[in-house]
Design a protein around this motif. Structure first.
Motif, PDB file in Angstrom:
ATOM      1  N   TYR A 219       6.461   9.415  -4.405  1.00  0.00           N
ATOM      2  CA  TYR A 219       5.261  10.574  -4.562  1.00  0.00           C
ATOM      3  C   TYR A 219       6.056  11.925  -4.560  1.00  0.00           C
ATOM      4  CZ  TYR A 219       1.409  13.442  -3.593  1.00  0.00           C
ATOM      5  OH  TYR A 219       0.612  14.633  -3.555  1.00  0.00           O
TER       6      TYR A 219
ATOM      7  N   LEU B 197      -2.996  10.320  -9.269  1.00  0.00           N
ATOM      8  CA  LEU B 197      -4.250  10.065  -8.544  1.00  0.00           C
ATOM      9  C   LEU B 197      -4.761  11.337  -7.988  1.00  0.00           C
ATOM     10  CD1 LEU B 197      -4.117   6.860  -6.369  1.00  0.00           C
ATOM     11  CD2 LEU B 197      -5.901   7.262  -8.153  1.00  0.00           C
ATOM     12  N   ASN B 198      -3.916  12.002  -7.510  1.00  0.00           N
ATOM     13  CA  ASN B 198      -4.206  13.405  -6.966  1.00  0.00           C
ATOM     14  C   ASN B 198      -4.519  14.447  -7.983  1.00  0.00           C
ATOM     15  OD1 ASN B 198      -4.229  14.958  -4.637  1.00  0.00           O
ATOM     16  ND2 ASN B 198      -2.352  15.583  -4.687  1.00  0.00           N
TER      17      ASN B 198
ATOM     18  N   GLN C 214       0.981   7.599  -8.665  1.00  0.00           N
ATOM     19  CA  GLN C 214       0.732   8.086  -7.200  1.00  0.00           C
ATOM     20  C   GLN C 214       0.473   9.763  -7.253  1.00  0.00           C
ATOM     21  OE1 GLN C 214       0.583   5.955  -4.834  1.00  0.00           O
ATOM     22  NE2 GLN C 214       1.428   4.289  -6.130  1.00  0.00           N
TER      23      GLN C 214
ATOM     24  N   MET D 162     -11.746   6.088  -6.725  1.00  0.00           N
ATOM     25  CA  MET D 162     -11.663   4.944  -6.016  1.00  0.00           C
ATOM     26  C   MET D 162     -11.228   3.749  -7.083  1.00  0.00           C
ATOM     27  SD  MET D 162     -11.886   5.397  -2.782  1.00  0.00           S
ATOM     28  CE  MET D 162     -11.482   7.034  -3.075  1.00  0.00           C
TER      29      MET D 162
ATOM     30  N   PHE E  36       4.833  12.048   3.309  1.00  0.00           N
ATOM     31  CA  PHE E  36       4.620  13.168   2.477  1.00  0.00           C
ATOM     32  C   PHE E  36       3.354  13.273   1.815  1.00  0.00           C
ATOM     33  CE2 PHE E  36       4.795  15.867  -1.123  1.00  0.00           C
ATOM     34  CZ  PHE E  36       5.174  17.322  -0.616  1.00  0.00           C
ATOM     35  N   GLY E  37       3.445  12.044   1.117  1.00  0.00           N
ATOM     36  CA  GLY E  37       2.269  11.724   0.056  1.00  0.00           C
ATOM     37  C   GLY E  37       0.864  11.925   0.929  1.00  0.00           C
TER      38      GLY E  37
ATOM     39  N   LEU F 146      -3.256  -0.407  -6.910  1.00  0.00           N
ATOM     40  CA  LEU F 146      -2.537  -1.296  -5.872  1.00  0.00           C
ATOM     41  C   LEU F 146      -2.271  -2.832  -6.642  1.00  0.00           C
ATOM     42  CD1 LEU F 146      -4.912  -0.763  -2.911  1.00  0.00           C
ATOM     43  CD2 LEU F 146      -2.458  -0.231  -3.023  1.00  0.00           C
TER      44      LEU F 146
ATOM     45  N   THR G 144      -5.640   8.975  -0.209  1.00  0.00           N
ATOM     46  CA  THR G 144      -6.618   9.436  -1.076  1.00  0.00           C
ATOM     47  C   THR G 144      -8.054   8.594  -0.485  1.00  0.00           C
ATOM     48  OG1 THR G 144      -5.216   9.213  -3.143  1.00  0.00           O
ATOM     49  CG2 THR G 144      -7.312   9.009  -3.492  1.00  0.00           C
ATOM     50  N   ILE G 145      -7.835   7.426  -0.154  1.00  0.00           N
ATOM     51  CA  ILE G 145      -8.912   6.509   0.481  1.00  0.00           C
ATOM     52  C   ILE G 145      -9.412   7.244   1.785  1.00  0.00           C
ATOM     53  CG2 ILE G 145      -9.817   4.350   1.350  1.00  0.00           C
ATOM     54  CD1 ILE G 145      -8.001   2.902  -0.298  1.00  0.00           C
TER      55      ILE G 145
ATOM     56  N   ASN H 280       5.386   3.280  -5.568  1.00  0.00           N
ATOM     57  CA  ASN H 280       4.954   4.181  -4.468  1.00  0.00           C
ATOM     58  C   ASN H 280       5.431   5.527  -4.262  1.00  0.00           C
ATOM     59  OD1 ASN H 280       3.313   1.940  -4.038  1.00  0.00           O
ATOM     60  ND2 ASN H 280       4.121   1.570  -2.003  1.00  0.00           N
TER      61      ASN H 280
ATOM     62  N   ASP I  73       0.044  15.336   2.277  1.00  0.00           N
ATOM     63  CA  ASP I  73      -0.153  16.281   0.964  1.00  0.00           C
ATOM     64  C   ASP I  73      -1.583  15.909   0.397  1.00  0.00           C
ATOM     65  OD1 ASP I  73       0.615  18.218  -0.810  1.00  0.00           O
ATOM     66  OD2 ASP I  73       1.142  16.693  -2.148  1.00  0.00           O
ATOM     67  N   ILE I  74      -2.128  14.822   0.420  1.00  0.00           N
ATOM     68  CA  ILE I  74      -3.361  14.602  -0.046  1.00  0.00           C
ATOM     69  C   ILE I  74      -4.616  14.668   0.817  1.00  0.00           C
ATOM     70  CG2 ILE I  74      -4.800  12.467  -0.807  1.00  0.00           C
ATOM     71  CD1 ILE I  74      -2.460  11.577  -2.467  1.00  0.00           C
TER      72      ILE I  74
ATOM     73  N   LEU J  15       0.790  -1.330   0.077  1.00  0.00           N
ATOM     74  CA  LEU J  15      -0.114  -0.056  -0.038  1.00  0.00           C
ATOM     75  C   LEU J  15       0.778   1.329   0.056  1.00  0.00           C
ATOM     76  CD1 LEU J  15      -2.970   0.707   0.354  1.00  0.00           C
ATOM     77  CD2 LEU J  15      -2.702   0.818   2.943  1.00  0.00           C
ATOM     78  N   SER J  16       0.467   2.386  -0.832  1.00  0.00           N
ATOM     79  CA  SER J  16       1.283   3.540  -0.849  1.00  0.00           C
ATOM     80  C   SER J  16       0.647   4.523  -0.040  1.00  0.00           C
ATOM     81  CB  SER J  16       1.335   4.080  -2.359  1.00  0.00           C
ATOM     82  OG  SER J  16       0.328   4.562  -2.620  1.00  0.00           O
ATOM     83  N   PRO J  17       1.523   5.418   0.486  1.00  0.00           N
ATOM     84  CA  PRO J  17       1.063   6.584   1.476  1.00  0.00           C
ATOM     85  C   PRO J  17       0.102   7.288   0.597  1.00  0.00           C
ATOM     86  CG  PRO J  17       3.356   6.574   1.451  1.00  0.00           C
ATOM     87  CD  PRO J  17       3.175   5.524   0.414  1.00  0.00           C
ATOM     88  N   ALA J  18       0.389   7.591  -0.805  1.00  0.00           N
ATOM     89  CA  ALA J  18      -0.714   8.463  -1.417  1.00  0.00           C
ATOM     90  C   ALA J  18      -1.895   7.554  -1.599  1.00  0.00           C
ATOM     91  CB  ALA J  18      -0.104   8.740  -2.837  1.00  0.00           C
ATOM     92  N   VAL J  19      -2.235   6.507  -1.775  1.00  0.00           N
ATOM     93  CA  VAL J  19      -3.402   5.530  -1.876  1.00  0.00           C
ATOM     94  C   VAL J  19      -3.941   5.591  -0.645  1.00  0.00           C
ATOM     95  CG1 VAL J  19      -4.410   3.616  -2.342  1.00  0.00           C
ATOM     96  CG2 VAL J  19      -2.901   4.265  -3.954  1.00  0.00           C
TER      97      VAL J  19
END
Lengths: 309, 299
Positions: free
Chosen positions: B233, B252-253, B249, B268, A234-235, B275, A126-127, B231, A238-239, A119-123
């Motif tokens: 960013y 998405l933003n 990454q 979503m 950070f990601g 992922l 986002t969720i 991953n 930031d989001i 899992l990434s920090p950005a995702v």
């Protein structure tokens, strides 16, 4: 240095090392030197020039008109780091220990706990941004229906800070559990069995045997989780919050979720052209990172490095 | 017996709840990505019929396909390059004797302390400034080490908004070199001696002995590197300012964008799709990953 040097060649070892060497020299060592050079200069945004100012950038950060801001940013970075590491490792070590017991379906539980490893920090951000959106997020829809409340998750200071901490802890669970499970494979079963025969309860066994046996791994994860809190978060930040919201007194000099690396990018790339300040703050983070690395090497022993940079 | 059964029941309960908590936000995103626009903004968790439509929209209309392609190019290039370079460095450090070896290893290991993120401000200059226009300028610059070392960078690679900026600085790896070195040192020395006596060149030794014996380490490293690069960013966000080159990454933003009217169903779907590649890499190499790790742990 111990080696298995079976081959003799004057040139070949250097040829093999050359690509790594050039990359590290040009993209790590040279920028690291430049970071110090830049931190001793102040740039003029209009003229596009840089002027040597000695340690002014450093003294400005901690004694200048904006010192409250920089001190707050340093303090909250450490608070955030401590919470993410403490909660994250605590929960992970317990879950990994439980999932490595001899019970039915243990393999399935292990898989269910580690699959969000990547899992990434950005995702994650986002969720969480969607789930906790004050107006349209599902969490507030449910809270509204049940209790008639709609907390402003993203712009109430302490709520936003807690949300970022929770999202970070959750994001790291899969990662931490993978490494704890791998380490648990190496804890001899006989130790636990012998202790059980001697009448030690499960909780006693955890604190007296399992946890101490895992301490090298805990040190390693302490390091990677702090690296996450210092940099990779950070990601997520930031989001979810963009570094805000500004806290109540005495935390009103900066956004409550602004970490040091976030402040570096604000100063360095936010249009204010404070590259000198950004580089100086970057060097301060570098010093902290160096101290932590030395501690991890000293107390973690000679363990495998699995974080990356 | 009843006591034991009760503990095991509690154990199962705790693990099920934990598994649910770990999975919930991702399942939430997955369910939301199947719903039609009017349902997405409700708390309903009932799967809807719009998954393919959301995927198609986010892929084509919101550029996710382009972001994912860019991420693939960068992640694969870095993973392959890093593995190769650290394999070579590890081999040099273990199978050859040369002067300053300890110092060289120390210099590589020291970079563990310097995460790229902390260098973004100077690295941005090194990557984005333009290189010298002529060879004469180059030559003049190289002859002044004081200018190179003590003054802000004057020249760089001119790589802003290119794949190079996201690939080349990440090709060397202290972690990888360290891992391969540890692994090679655990391989009995007699193997290398035997190969040499049989007349094998270092290259043949690498090909026929070292690589076949290193799949667990290579697998473990590949997982870590791929996930790490996929991953990333902060660096792509800073150095890439053209949307068609951006990675997933940051992309998405960009899909969330700013202001009202965010298509959360698309977002979503994008989050879930992004992922998938690291998850597949992890699942495929999970055995090697755990084994490569367990082995080096027990040394």
């Amino acid at each position: 240095m111990k080696d298995n040097a079976a081959f003799t060649s004057r040139v070949l070892p250097w040829l093999l090392l050359l690509p790594s060497f050039i990359i590290l020299l040009v993209f790590i060592y040279y920028p690291a030197i430049q970071a110090w050079v830049l931190s001793l200069h102040r740039s003029n945004l209009f003229l596009g020039t840089r002027r040597f100012v000695g340690f002014d950038n450093f003294t400005f950060m901690f004694t200048g008109t904006l010192s409250a801001k920089y001190i707050q940013v340093v303090v909250q970075t450490f608070a955030y780091g401590a919470l993410v590491v403490g909660l994250g490792l605590g929960i992970s070590v317990v879950l990994a220990t439980l999932a490595s017991q001899d019970i039915r379906g243990a393999r399935i539980y292990r898989l269910l706990l580690i699959w969000p490893f990547a899992l990434s920090p950005a995702v994650a951000g986002t969720i969480f941004l969607f789930m906790f959106n004050p107006d349209i997020g599902s969490v507030n829809e449910v809270l509204d229906a049940l209790f008639g409340i709609k907390p402003r998750w993203l712009d109430t200071p302490y709520l936003a800070f807690s949300l970022v901490v929770i999202a970070s802890v959750w994001k790291n669970l899969g990662y931490n559990i993978v490494f704890y499970l791998a380490a648990l494979q190496n804890v001899p079963k006989e130790l636990n069995e012998a202790a059980a025969i001697d009448g030690a309860g499960p909780i006693q066994r955890f604190f007296r045997i399992t946890f101490p046996m895992l301490s090298p791994m805990t040190f390693f994860l302490l390091f990677t989780n702090l690296t996450f809190a210092f940099f990779e978060s950070f990601g997520l930040i930031d989001i979810v919050t963009k570094g805000g919201p500004v806290g109540p007194e005495p935390f009103d000099a900066a956004g409550l979720t602004t970490t040091m690396i976030y402040q570096v990018t604000l100063d360095g790339f936010g249009g204010s052209g404070n590259t000198g300040i950004a580089a100086a703050l970057g060097n301060i983070i570098l010093l902290f990172t160096a101290i932590i690395t030395v501690l991890q090497f000293r107390y973690g022993g000679r363990r495998v490095q699995y974080g990356d940079n | 017996m009843t006591h034991q059964r009760r503990t095991s029941w509690i154990l199962h309960a705790v693990l099920i709840v934990a598994s649910l908590i770990v999975a919930f936000p991702i399942l939430f995103a997955l369910l939301k990505s199947t719903q039609i626009r009017s349902v997405v903004l409700s708390p309903s968790l009932i799967p809807g019929p719009a998954f393919l439509e959301n995927v198609r929209n986010v892929f084509l209309n919101a550029n996710l396909l382009i972001f994912m392609r860019n991420s693939f190019i960068v992640a694969i290039a870095v993973t392959v390059g890093k593995t190769l370079l650290s394999l070579m460095a590890g081999m040099a450090l273990v199978y050859f004797r040369f002067p300053f070896k300890r110092f060289v290893f120390g210099m590589i290991l020291l970079t563990l302390m310097i995460p790229v993120e902390v260098l973004i401000v100077p690295l941005f200059d090194v990557i984005s400034l333009q290189p010298p226009g002529t060879w004469e300028e180059w030559w003049a610059w190289l002859q002044r080490p004081d200018r190179i070392l003590f003054q802000p960078a004057e020249y760089g690679f001119g790589w802003a908004n290119t794949y190079f900026a996201m690939i080349v600085p990440f090709l060397a790896s202290a972690t990888g070199t360290f891992l391969f070195r540890q692994h090679f040192m655990a391989i009995p020395r007699s193997l290398a001696d035997a190969s040499r006596i049989d007349g094998a060149t270092p290259w043949q030794f690498l090909q026929r002995v070292l690589i076949p014996m290193s799949w667990n380490t290579i697998g473990a490293l590949a997982v870590i590197e791929f996930v790490y690069v996929w991953n990333q960013y902060l660096w792509p966000k800073v150095i890439i300012r053209r949307e068609e080159l951006q990675v997933v990454q940051v992309g998405l933003n960009l899909i969330i964008g700013t202001g009202e009217g965010v298509e959360w169903g698309y977002v979503m779907a994008g989050a879930v799709l992004s992922l998938v590649p690291p998850l597949i890499v992890f699942m495929l190499l999970q055995e090697q990953f755990m084994r490569g790790f367990a082995l080096s742990e027990s040394k």
